[in-house]
Scaffold this motif. Structure first.
Motif, PDB file in Angstrom:
ATOM      1  N   GLU A   1      72.415  61.970  25.933  1.00 40.40           N
ATOM      2  CA  GLU A   1      71.259  61.880  26.836  1.00 40.40           C
ATOM      3  C   GLU A   1      70.042  61.370  26.068  1.00 40.40           C
ATOM      4  OE1 GLU A   1      70.400  62.513  30.159  1.00 40.40           O
ATOM      5  OE2 GLU A   1      72.564  62.330  30.391  1.00 40.40           O
ATOM      6  N   TYR A   2      69.271  60.523  26.702  1.00 40.76           N
ATOM      7  CA  TYR A   2      68.032  60.027  26.111  1.00 40.76           C
ATOM      8  C   TYR A   2      66.933  61.043  26.353  1.00 40.76           C
ATOM      9  CZ  TYR A   2      63.796  57.356  25.402  1.00 40.76           C
ATOM     10  OH  TYR A   2      62.576  56.942  24.972  1.00 40.76           O
ATOM     11  N   LYS A   3      66.247  61.430  25.296  1.00 38.01           N
ATOM     12  CA  LYS A   3      65.118  62.355  25.415  1.00 38.01           C
ATOM     13  C   LYS A   3      63.894  61.667  24.841  1.00 38.01           C
ATOM     14  CE  LYS A   3      67.984  66.432  25.065  1.00 38.01           C
ATOM     15  NZ  LYS A   3      68.392  67.555  24.242  1.00 38.01           N
ATOM     16  N   HIS A   4      62.901  61.444  25.670  1.00 29.39           N
ATOM     17  CA  HIS A   4      61.673  60.767  25.266  1.00 29.39           C
ATOM     18  C   HIS A   4      60.981  61.543  24.153  1.00 29.39           C
ATOM     19  CE1 HIS A   4      58.247  58.138  25.687  1.00 29.39           C
ATOM     20  NE2 HIS A   4      57.461  59.192  25.693  1.00 29.39           N
ATOM     21  N   GLY A   5      60.646  60.846  23.069  1.00 29.36           N
ATOM     22  CA  GLY A   5      59.899  61.457  21.980  1.00 29.36           C
ATOM     23  C   GLY A   5      60.752  62.088  20.892  1.00 29.36           C
ATOM     24  N   ASP A   6      62.061  61.952  20.930  1.00 27.96           N
ATOM     25  CA  ASP A   6      62.938  62.550  19.921  1.00 27.96           C
ATOM     26  C   ASP A   6      63.086  61.703  18.657  1.00 27.96           C
ATOM     27  OD1 ASP A   6      63.495  64.932  21.084  1.00 27.96           O
ATOM     28  OD2 ASP A   6      65.514  64.406  21.770  1.00 27.96           O
ATOM     29  N   MET A   7      62.865  60.415  18.762  1.00 27.78           N
ATOM     30  CA  MET A   7      63.118  59.528  17.631  1.00 27.78           C
ATOM     31  C   MET A   7      62.044  59.693  16.550  1.00 27.78           C
ATOM     32  SD  MET A   7      63.905  55.490  17.844  1.00 27.78           S
ATOM     33  CE  MET A   7      62.515  54.606  17.197  1.00 27.78           C
ATOM     34  N   ASP A   8      62.475  59.663  15.293  1.00 30.33           N
ATOM     35  CA  ASP A   8      61.542  59.722  14.164  1.00 30.33           C
ATOM     36  C   ASP A   8      60.929  58.329  13.980  1.00 30.33           C
ATOM     37  OD1 ASP A   8      60.160  60.428  11.886  1.00 30.33           O
ATOM     38  OD2 ASP A   8      61.893  60.181  10.569  1.00 30.33           O
ATOM     39  N   ILE A   9      59.622  58.237  14.132  1.00 27.57           N
ATOM     40  CA  ILE A   9      58.962  56.929  14.069  1.00 27.57           C
ATOM     41  C   ILE A   9      58.030  56.801  12.868  1.00 27.57           C
ATOM     42  CG2 ILE A   9      59.129  56.549  16.554  1.00 27.57           C
ATOM     43  CD1 ILE A   9      56.113  57.315  16.678  1.00 27.57           C
ATOM     44  N   THR A  10      58.217  57.619  11.841  1.00 26.50           N
ATOM     45  CA  THR A  10      57.302  57.566  10.698  1.00 26.50           C
ATOM     46  C   THR A  10      57.346  56.205  10.005  1.00 26.50           C
ATOM     47  OG1 THR A  10      58.985  58.620   9.315  1.00 26.50           O
ATOM     48  CG2 THR A  10      57.323  60.041  10.281  1.00 26.50           C
ATOM     49  N   VAL A  11      58.522  55.604   9.882  1.00 27.59           N
ATOM     50  CA  VAL A  11      58.631  54.300   9.227  1.00 27.59           C
ATOM     51  C   VAL A  11      57.933  53.235  10.064  1.00 27.59           C
ATOM     52  CG1 VAL A  11      60.232  52.519   8.441  1.00 27.59           C
ATOM     53  CG2 VAL A  11      60.755  54.920   8.041  1.00 27.59           C
ATOM     54  N   GLN A  12      58.126  53.276  11.376  1.00 26.13           N
ATOM     55  CA  GLN A  12      57.466  52.306  12.254  1.00 26.13           C
ATOM     56  C   GLN A  12      55.948  52.467  12.198  1.00 26.13           C
ATOM     57  OE1 GLN A  12      60.159  54.060  13.054  1.00 26.13           O
ATOM     58  NE2 GLN A  12      61.656  52.724  13.978  1.00 26.13           N
ATOM     59  N   LYS A  13      55.462  53.712  12.153  1.00 24.94           N
ATOM     60  CA  LYS A  13      54.023  53.942  12.072  1.00 24.94           C
ATOM     61  C   LYS A  13      53.454  53.405  10.770  1.00 24.94           C
ATOM     62  CE  LYS A  13      51.809  57.610  13.157  1.00 24.94           C
ATOM     63  NZ  LYS A  13      50.674  57.222  13.965  1.00 24.94           N
ATOM     64  N   LYS A  14      54.161  53.611   9.653  1.00 24.29           N
ATOM     65  CA  LYS A  14      53.694  53.099   8.360  1.00 24.29           C
ATOM     66  C   LYS A  14      53.657  51.572   8.372  1.00 24.29           C
ATOM     67  CE  LYS A  14      55.139  56.876   5.343  1.00 24.29           C
ATOM     68  NZ  LYS A  14      56.042  57.259   4.247  1.00 24.29           N
ATOM     69  N   THR A  15      54.680  50.948   8.957  1.00 23.20           N
ATOM     70  CA  THR A  15      54.726  49.491   9.033  1.00 23.20           C
ATOM     71  C   THR A  15      53.572  48.964   9.873  1.00 23.20           C
ATOM     72  OG1 THR A  15      57.121  49.513   8.810  1.00 23.20           O
ATOM     73  CG2 THR A  15      56.138  47.519   9.712  1.00 23.20           C
ATOM     74  N   PHE A  16      53.341  49.572  11.027  1.00 31.84           N
ATOM     75  CA  PHE A  16      52.259  49.128  11.906  1.00 31.84           C
ATOM     76  C   PHE A  16      50.900  49.332  11.244  1.00 31.84           C
ATOM     77  CE2 PHE A  16      49.150  49.861  15.305  1.00 31.84           C
ATOM     78  CZ  PHE A  16      49.228  48.643  15.944  1.00 31.84           C
ATOM     79  N   ASP A  17      50.696  50.484  10.596  1.00 36.09           N
ATOM     80  CA  ASP A  17      49.438  50.739   9.902  1.00 36.09           C
ATOM     81  C   ASP A  17      49.202  49.726   8.789  1.00 36.09           C
ATOM     82  OD1 ASP A  17      48.954  52.881  11.573  1.00 36.09           O
ATOM     83  OD2 ASP A  17      49.655  54.397  10.141  1.00 36.09           O
TER      84      ASP A  17
END
Length: 44
Positions: A3-19
């Motif tokens: 099941e897909y649960k909104h907000g479960d994915m770890d996005i720390t790498v994506q946040k660092k890349t975007f920053d």
């Protein structure tokens, strides 16, 4: 598939890349403006 649960994915790498991208763009714009001002002063 699970099941897909909104907000479960770890996005720390994506946040660092975007920053890092935003920081690079910010300093690139500052450098370009500084170069343009320097050119305007020298060619005055």
């Amino acid at each position: 598939m699970g099941e897909y649960k909104h907000g479960d994915m770890d996005i720390t790498v994506q946040k660092k890349t975007f920053d890092g991208f935003v920081n690079t763009v910010k300093w690139s714009v500052v450098a370009i403006i500084a170069v343009l001002i320097f050119i305007a002063i020298v060619n005055g």
